[in-house]
Design an enzyme around this catalytic site. Structure first.
Site, PDB file in Angstrom:
ATOM      1  N   GLU A 138       0.877  -1.161   0.000  1.00 29.64           N
ATOM      2  CA  GLU A 138       0.000   0.000   0.000  1.00 29.64           C
ATOM      3  C   GLU A 138       0.920   1.218   0.000  1.00 29.64           C
ATOM      4  O   GLU A 138       1.793   1.323   0.870  1.00 29.64           O
ATOM      5  CB  GLU A 138      -0.868  -0.028   1.258  1.00 29.64           C
ATOM      6  N   ARG A 148       4.448 -12.700   9.923  1.00 22.18           N
ATOM      7  CA  ARG A 148       5.199 -11.502   9.562  1.00 22.18           C
ATOM      8  C   ARG A 148       6.517 -11.471  10.329  1.00 22.18           C
ATOM      9  O   ARG A 148       6.686 -12.134  11.342  1.00 22.18           O
ATOM     10  CB  ARG A 148       4.387 -10.239   9.767  1.00 22.18           C
ATOM     11  N   LYS A 199       4.335   1.133   9.243  1.00 25.43           N
ATOM     12  CA  LYS A 199       4.475   2.399   8.542  1.00 25.43           C
ATOM     13  C   LYS A 199       3.892   3.558   9.346  1.00 25.43           C
ATOM     14  O   LYS A 199       4.405   4.669   9.318  1.00 25.43           O
ATOM     15  CB  LYS A 199       3.804   2.297   7.173  1.00 25.43           C
TER      16      LYS A 199
HETATM   17  P1  ATP Z   1       2.584  -1.896   7.975  1.00 28.71           P
HETATM   18  O1  ATP Z   1       1.845  -2.518   9.122  1.00 28.71           O
HETATM   19  O2  ATP Z   1       4.025  -1.696   8.231  1.00 28.71           O
HETATM   20  O3  ATP Z   1       1.916  -0.696   7.437  1.00 28.71           O
HETATM   21  P2  ATP Z   1       1.362  -3.386   5.949  1.00 28.71           P
HETATM   22  O4  ATP Z   1       1.134  -4.842   6.056  1.00 28.71           O
HETATM   23  O5  ATP Z   1       0.214  -2.478   6.146  1.00 28.71           O
HETATM   24  O6  ATP Z   1       2.557  -3.010   6.879  1.00 28.71           O
HETATM   25  P3  ATP Z   1       1.537  -3.272   3.131  1.00 28.71           P
HETATM   26  O7  ATP Z   1       2.091  -2.206   2.277  1.00 28.71           O
HETATM   27  O8  ATP Z   1       0.067  -3.449   3.140  1.00 28.71           O
HETATM   28  O9  ATP Z   1       2.045  -3.008   4.595  1.00 28.71           O
HETATM   29  O10 ATP Z   1       2.275  -4.651   2.880  1.00 28.71           O
HETATM   30  C1  ATP Z   1       2.670  -5.162   1.641  1.00 28.71           C
HETATM   31  C2  ATP Z   1       2.989  -6.615   1.819  1.00 28.71           C
HETATM   32  O11 ATP Z   1       4.048  -6.780   2.736  1.00 28.71           O
HETATM   33  C3  ATP Z   1       1.800  -7.372   2.384  1.00 28.71           C
HETATM   34  O12 ATP Z   1       1.662  -8.584   1.696  1.00 28.71           O
HETATM   35  C4  ATP Z   1       2.156  -7.567   3.814  1.00 28.71           C
HETATM   36  O13 ATP Z   1       1.559  -8.720   4.327  1.00 28.71           O
HETATM   37  C5  ATP Z   1       3.679  -7.674   3.751  1.00 28.71           C
HETATM   38  N1  ATP Z   1       4.284  -7.276   5.020  1.00 28.71           N
HETATM   39  C6  ATP Z   1       4.112  -6.109   5.691  1.00 28.71           C
HETATM   40  N2  ATP Z   1       4.785  -6.115   6.845  1.00 28.71           N
HETATM   41  C7  ATP Z   1       5.416  -7.315   6.916  1.00 28.71           C
HETATM   42  C8  ATP Z   1       6.276  -7.946   7.876  1.00 28.71           C
HETATM   43  N3  ATP Z   1       6.623  -7.329   9.004  1.00 28.71           N
HETATM   44  N4  ATP Z   1       6.727  -9.184   7.601  1.00 28.71           N
HETATM   45  C9  ATP Z   1       6.403  -9.811   6.464  1.00 28.71           C
HETATM   46  N5  ATP Z   1       5.597  -9.295   5.519  1.00 28.71           N
HETATM   47  C10 ATP Z   1       5.104  -8.053   5.741  1.00 28.71           C
HETATM   48 MG    MG Z   2      -1.403  -1.725   5.469  1.00 24.46          MG
END
Ligand code: ATP
Ligand code: MG
Length: 559
Positions: free
Chosen positions: A37, A263, A273
């Site tokens: 995202e 994760r 983020k």
């Molecule tokens: P954040 O909580 O940091 O905002 P998010 O999951 O909202 O992370 P996205 O941009 O939606 O961030 O994530 C893109 C991809 O990366 C998704 O498939 C998500 O599951 C994966 N991802 C995000 N954080 C992690 C993590 N700590 N470990 C493994 N995969 C991750």
């Molecule tokens: Mg997200």
């Protein structure tokens, strides 16, 4: 765990599924995607997901798409999109022609929403978000049906089109799937598919004032792109029945399968983020690329090599259970890579002047120094030596305790690649501070060994005072003071006030001034460093990437 890359096929439960699906003919080709995202910069957690998705595609001869999950126009910015692309490329992965955006599918998603309405599987709800939430029920109690649940398809269609046409205010109505208000899984209790949001989108501008939810957009985007294995983190496990329900009830062109993995969590830092944005917005770090940040751009600036991050992702592996990884493992991967690749140089962080009294005044010479003992191909360089040198202040003690083997009055030590020197006299200023050491050298020990075979216990790094280049060196400690920031209070309270120490008067061997921003090196005995983009001609700025001492083996053996 060994430092060698596995020569055999990588094994984990996801790769096993992929292997089986290819062997059984269920899929002819594996297609994965990394779906960020664009609401912030990528962090080390994303590295795990990127390495997994692109890695599997590579290993099995398939492909991996980069898809921006841009369904929420409010928090998204163009800056993030470009940064994410740069980060993925820098990690060494390539999406080829397969760059997509969920917003590319808005029209198709809208049509499929009408399809659900016509099938009696979606309805417009006039209630507010709060009312809908209040009716959701709990894990033990079923939800209550909305008064609008039995609205006829024709009326739903008219209202949904009016929503799209901009006839209602934000939040006035939503489109919901009509599934089961008594479902054990709360995600199936008539989840929201569309909300009204009069907001400009970075890509679609003002064309839309209704936006699909993540749950609605994600699986359908996967299906449109013929993704075979949609890998996501564990928090989406409970969403899988909805993912499958939508794919099943829509005329989508393919049937992707969602698979969840744990994760990555890293001790002593935060990986979200939203939190990282707060650090930037409140000025607690210098920016997204502050070398203390766990962002990809931060650790790049700090000097972590991309190969080390890929290796780290492999070492961490993929599993179904959440865990917290010790940053020592990440640092171990970084050291292993830099030990192989980084050129060695000498530099002094806290200079103490040494005058070699029996070395001719005005003279100088060049000594041969090995660039990288781990890499014979890296060759050697010449390091200037003269009468006045700097050594590390911490390498001298006037009254050395028993286990201090470095320089002390009357003692002989080796200067790396140069000569054996002996301390003859300590010069102090009126306050009693040591300002200079008067030493002698043994000309017969050029290169560092005595022809009579006598031994010295210590080898010190040094630079020639007249030839050295002045530099700023930034030394880092963990960003937080405890492994679990926020466990007992607001997590920003756990920020480490000593996470950055700036040394402004370091002295480095002159060849360091020739390095370009981003280049990495080892300063002997001090650690691995990387040239910061703040460097100016004749004035290098170095970030310490990591110290030389590896604590991983200790942690591992304890564990
Ligand atoms: P954040 O909580 O940091 O905002 P998010 O999951 O909202 O992370 P996205 O941009 O939606 O961030 O994530 C893109 C991809 O990366 C998704 O498939 C998500 O599951 C994966 N991802 C995000 N954080 C992690 C993590 N700590 N470990 C493994 N995969 C991750
Ligand atoms: Mg997200």
């Amino acid at each position: 765990m060994s430092d060698e890359q596995p020569a055999v096929e990588r094994q984990d439960f996801i790769r096993d599924i992929v292997r089986d699906d290819l062997a059984s003919g269920r899929h002819r080709e594996v297609v994965t995607r990394f779906p960020p995202e664009p609401n912030g910069y990528l962090h080390i957690g994303h590295v795990k997901s990127i390495a997994l998705n692109f890695g599997i595609a590579e290993e099995f001869g398939g492909r991996c798409h980069l898809r921006f999950d841009d369904t929420n126009p409010v928090k998204e910015e163009h800056e993030y999109i470009e940064a994410i692309k740069e980060d993925v490329r820098w990690l060494g992965f390539d999406w080829g022609a397969h760059l997509y955006h969920a917003s590319d599918y808005f029209e198709q998603l809208y049509e499929w929403a009408e399809h659900l309405i016509r099938s009696g599987l979606a309805y417009v709800d006039d209630q507010s978000a709060d009312e809908i939430r209040a009716q959701r029920g709990t894990l033990t109690e079923p939800g209550a049906a909305s008064p609008w649940r039995e609205r006829g398809s024709d009326e739903n269609l008219v209202l949904f089109r009016a929503m799209r046409a901009g006839e209602f205010a934000d939040g006035a109505r939503v489109l919901r799937a009509k599934i089961d208000m008594a479902a054990g899984n709360i995600n199936l209790r008539d989840p929201v598919l569309y909300r009204i949001l009069h907001a400009s989108h970075p890509r679609t501008g003002d064309r839309w004032c209704i936006y699909p939810t993540y749950d609605y957009a994600h699986g359908q985007s996967d299906a449109i792109e013929h993704i075979t294995h949609s890998l996501c983190t564990l928090e989406f496990e409970d969403h899988r029945p909805l993912y499958e329900w939508l794919v099943e009830h829509l005329p989508v062109p393919s049937r992707p399968r969602q698979i969840e993995f744990a994760r990555l969590n890293l001790a002593s830092t935060v990986l979200s983020k939203r939190r990282l944005l707060r650090l930037v917005a409140e000025g607690r770090v210098s920016g997204w690329d502050d070398p203390r940040m766990p962002t990809i751009c931060g650790i790049r600036r700090r000097g972590y090599p991309p190969a080390a991050l890929r290796d780290f992702a492999l070492r961490v592996g993929v599993a179904k259970r959440n865990s917290v990884v010790d940053p020592a493992l990440l640092e171990h991967a970084v050291r292993t890579e830099l030990n192989r690749t980084a050129a060695r140089r000498m530099g002094v962080l806290e200079p103490l002047k040494v005058v070699i009294e029996n070395y001719p005044e005005g003279a100088s010479e060049e000594l041969e120094a090995v660039n990288n003992p781990e890499d014979p191909g890296a060759g050697s360089r010449r390091v200037p030596f003269a009468r006045e040198l700097f050594i590390e202040a911490g390498d001298f003690m006037e009254e050395p305790p028993p286990k201090f083997y470095r320089l002390a009055p009357g003692r002989e030590v080796r200067l790396r690649y140069a000569y054996l020197i002996t301390c003859r006299e300590v010069v102090k200023d009126p306050s009693g501070a040591i300002v200079e050491l008067r030493c002698s050298y043994d000309p017969a020990t050029r290169g560092g060994d005595a022809p009579d075979g006598r031994k010295v216990k210590a080898t010190l790094h040094w630079v020639s005072a007249a030839h050295a280049v002045g530099a700023e060196v930034r030394l880092y400690e963990p960003l937080f003071t405890r492994p679990d920031p926020g466990a007992e209070r607001d997590w920003v309270e756990d920020l480490n006030p000593a996470s950055l120490r700036v040394v402004s008067e370091a002295r480095l061997e002159p060849s360091v001034a020739e390095l370009a921003a981003g280049e990495r090196l080892q300063l002997e005995r001090l650690g691995y460093f990387c040239l910061d983009p703040d460097s100016r001609p004749g004035r290098p700025v170095l970030n310490r990437t990591v110290t030389l001492r590896d604590t991983w083996a200790k942690v591992r053996d304890r564990g």
